[in-house]
Design a protein around this motif. Structure first.
Motif, short mmCIF file in Angstrom:
data_model
loop_
_atom_site.label_atom_id
_atom_site.label_comp_id
_atom_site.label_asym_id
_atom_site.label_seq_id
_atom_site.Cartn_x
_atom_site.Cartn_y
_atom_site.Cartn_z
N SER A 41 0.82 -1.21 0.00
CA SER A 41 0.00 0.00 0.00
C SER A 41 0.86 1.26 0.00
O SER A 41 1.92 1.32 -0.63
CB SER A 41 -0.93 -0.05 1.21
N LYS A 42 0.42 2.26 0.72
CA LYS A 42 1.07 3.57 0.68
C LYS A 42 2.49 3.53 1.22
O LYS A 42 3.42 4.07 0.61
CB LYS A 42 0.24 4.59 1.47
N TRP A 43 2.69 2.86 2.38
CA TRP A 43 4.03 2.89 2.97
C TRP A 43 5.05 2.18 2.09
O TRP A 43 6.21 2.57 2.03
CB TRP A 43 4.02 2.30 4.38
N GLY A 44 4.60 1.13 1.37
CA GLY A 44 5.52 0.43 0.49
C GLY A 44 5.98 1.28 -0.67
O GLY A 44 7.12 1.14 -1.15
N SER A 45 5.11 2.17 -1.14
CA SER A 45 5.47 3.02 -2.27
C SER A 45 6.52 4.06 -1.88
O SER A 45 7.15 4.67 -2.75
CB SER A 45 4.24 3.73 -2.82
N TYR A 46 6.72 4.30 -0.57
CA TYR A 46 7.72 5.26 -0.10
C TYR A 46 9.11 4.64 0.03
O TYR A 46 10.08 5.37 0.27
CB TYR A 46 7.30 5.84 1.26
N ASN A 176 -1.90 2.19 7.83
CA ASN A 176 -2.92 1.91 6.82
C ASN A 176 -3.53 3.19 6.28
O ASN A 176 -3.48 4.24 6.90
CB ASN A 176 -4.01 0.99 7.37
N ARG A 177 -4.12 3.04 5.11
CA ARG A 177 -4.86 4.11 4.45
C ARG A 177 -6.21 3.54 4.07
O ARG A 177 -6.31 2.67 3.20
CB ARG A 177 -4.10 4.60 3.23
N GLY A 178 -7.27 4.02 4.72
CA GLY A 178 -8.58 3.36 4.67
C GLY A 178 -9.13 3.10 3.30
O GLY A 178 -9.59 1.98 3.02
N ASP A 179 -9.08 4.08 2.39
CA ASP A 179 -9.73 3.88 1.09
C ASP A 179 -9.01 2.83 0.26
O ASP A 179 -9.62 1.88 -0.24
CB ASP A 179 -9.85 5.20 0.33
N PHE A 180 -7.68 2.96 0.14
CA PHE A 180 -6.95 2.01 -0.69
C PHE A 180 -6.85 0.64 -0.03
O PHE A 180 -7.05 -0.39 -0.69
CB PHE A 180 -5.55 2.54 -1.01
N ASP A 181 -6.54 0.60 1.25
CA ASP A 181 -6.42 -0.69 1.93
C ASP A 181 -7.77 -1.40 1.98
O ASP A 181 -7.83 -2.63 1.91
CB ASP A 181 -5.85 -0.51 3.34
N GLY A 182 -8.85 -0.63 2.12
CA GLY A 182 -10.18 -1.23 2.02
C GLY A 182 -10.43 -1.81 0.64
O GLY A 182 -11.05 -2.87 0.50
N MET A 183 -9.93 -1.13 -0.38
CA MET A 183 -10.08 -1.63 -1.75
C MET A 183 -9.31 -2.93 -1.95
O MET A 183 -9.81 -3.89 -2.55
CB MET A 183 -9.59 -0.58 -2.75
#
Length: 452
Positions: A41-46, A176-183
């Motif tokens: 998710s988001k943290w991996g992209s960093y 976590n990031r709710g919208d993407f992780d929920g997706m």
């Protein structure tokens, strides 16, 4: 020499003159990157340092260089692609590249342009070999289950996440990031439902389905809940009538309803995602009590979109070709005051991919973005209907991504991020190659059963 083939068997039988490693990099490099981004998710992209260049950009640069050098040396593969997809992707890449060249050369412009330039992924995707079906299925399981595990830990132990190292000094690992992780959790639910209807690994997929539904609800995102419902519908439609696992799949929908629905409904009715979504929808007709800022957020975003569209349409040139990359469209249109009170320059998206694309690339870019969405849905329907009895898990994942990502992007910031854009463009290309060759029709039910 450049190899050409019209079916999956033909493609899988071809070998690059530079060896198996080069072959695997070309054929599975984009797929591996997609799974990494979905898993982290988001943290991996960093990663790796929290500052540019980021891991997705590094990997894409390697894959692109490998493809260009391979083409120059007349070796490697030329993938079959859907013509309309190729035209739309090339148009978006051309418009975005031109605006990036003409605009200011700074990090803001690069950040704005990158999500559109990632469309180059469409031209890097190859049809996977039939022999890789089982391995790819296992890789999908590992990636999505890993995502579910760390998301669950982040919800149950927020203190543990706060103690994690911070990427770029800001973003903790495993946050976590709710919208993407929920997706992503919804993708796992849709895939598990598809497998259940196909009669494959019943107990395992029931566990995956139940846990992913619960996780999505616990994340509390309206976008995540929307993607979950969409993924379950897609999984049910695509999986209906399949017979991959040697079981009678007709009895499993009833068992599924008996097991999952009674357990899920109470959690859904009391969950914040459901309450926020229902409050937002109900408020469209009758003023209701706000839930966790749901109505305020929805109203602010809707008014922001109106302000931004009005600002874009004030200038005919801006309306047609946009303002390009670099300007902060929220600040320039004064929509930032409505969205979050102003004064936050780092927020650069209106939380609506179509409105943001209109502002940056004008009606030209908006038309291309809409065309890509419609092309993706057409390809998903074509692959699902023609290969209903012979779809691999990678094919189903691509269908789920193509259908769900745009819906979440229309109400959030998903396609403006590498972890959303790259998987989406991979899915478009994967389905485009399959639809072009009809390769999925050569797979045997036996190979899918072995994939579990």
């Amino acid at each position: 020499m450049i190899h050409r083939a019209g079916t999956l068997d033909g493609l899988s039988g071809l070998h690059s003159t530079v060896g198996p490693a080069h072959d695997r990099l070309q054929r599975y490099g984009p797929f591996a990157l997609v799974l990494f981004l979905l898993a982290t998710s988001k943290w991996g992209s960093y990663l790796p340092t929290g500052h540019a260049p980021y891991i997705a950009d590094i990997v894409l640069a390697v894959l692109l260089a490998d493809r260009v050098l391979g083409a120059a040396a007349h070796r490697g593969y030329r993938a079959p692609r859907d013509t309309s997809l190729s035209i739309a992707a090339a148009a978006l890449l051309t418009v975005s590249t031109c605006w990036f060249i003409l605009g200011p050369w700074d990090l803001h412009a690069l950040r704005d342009a990158a999500p559109y330039l990632y469309v180059v992924v469409v031209f890097l995707v190859l049809v996977p070999a039939d022999s890789a079906t089982r391995t790819m299925s296992r890789m999908i399981d590992v990636a999505l289950v890993f995502h579910a595990v760390w998301c669950t830990v982040s919800l149950l132990g927020p203190g543990l996440i706060d103690a994690m190292p911070r990427l770029g000094g800001e973003l903790p690992l495993f946050s976590n990031r709710g919208d993407f992780d929920g997706m992503v959790s919804g993708l796992l639910a849709g895939l598990a439902l598809y497998r259940l209807l196909a009669g494959r690994a019943i107990v395992f997929n029931l566990v995956l389905l139940g846990s992913s539904v619960g996780l999505t609800l616990a994340l509390g995102s309206r976008g995540g809940l929307l993607s979950l419902v969409t993924a379950l519908i897609v999984g049910a439609v695509v999986g209906h009538g399949r017979r991959d696992g040697g079981h009678d799949a007709r009895r499993w929908p009833i068992a599924l309803l008996l097991l999952v629905v009674p357990a899920s409904v109470p959690f859904a009715a009391q969950g914040q995602a459901f309450e926020r979504l229902s409050a937002s929808v109900a408020n469209l007709w009758t003023p209701t009590e706000d839930v966790a800022g749901a109505q305020g957020t929805a109203r602010a975003r809707y008014e922001t979109w109106q302000l931004l569209v009005a600002w874009v349409r004030e200038d005919p040139v801006r309306d047609v070709v946009g303002v390009g990359f670099g300007p902060n469209i929220l600040v320039d249109s004064k929509a930032d005051v409505t969205l979050f009170g102003g004064g936050i320059d780092v927020v650069r998206s209106p939380h609506n991919y179509l409105v943001g694309t209109w502002a940056r690339l004008g009606l030209i870019g908006l038309a291309i973005a809409l065309a890509l969405t419609l092309i993706g849905w057409r390809l998903a329907y074509r692959v699902a209907s023609r290969g209903r009895a012979r779809l691999s898990d990678a094919d189903v994942l691509a269908i789920l991504l193509v259908v769900t990502v745009p819906l979440v992007a229309f109400v959030g910031v998903v396609l403006e991020s590498p972890f959303g854009a790259i998987p989406y463009f991979w899915a478009l290309a994967h389905l485009g190659a399959l639809a072009r060759t009809g390769a999925f029709t050569t797979r045997t039910a036996g190979s899918l059963r072995r994939a579990g």
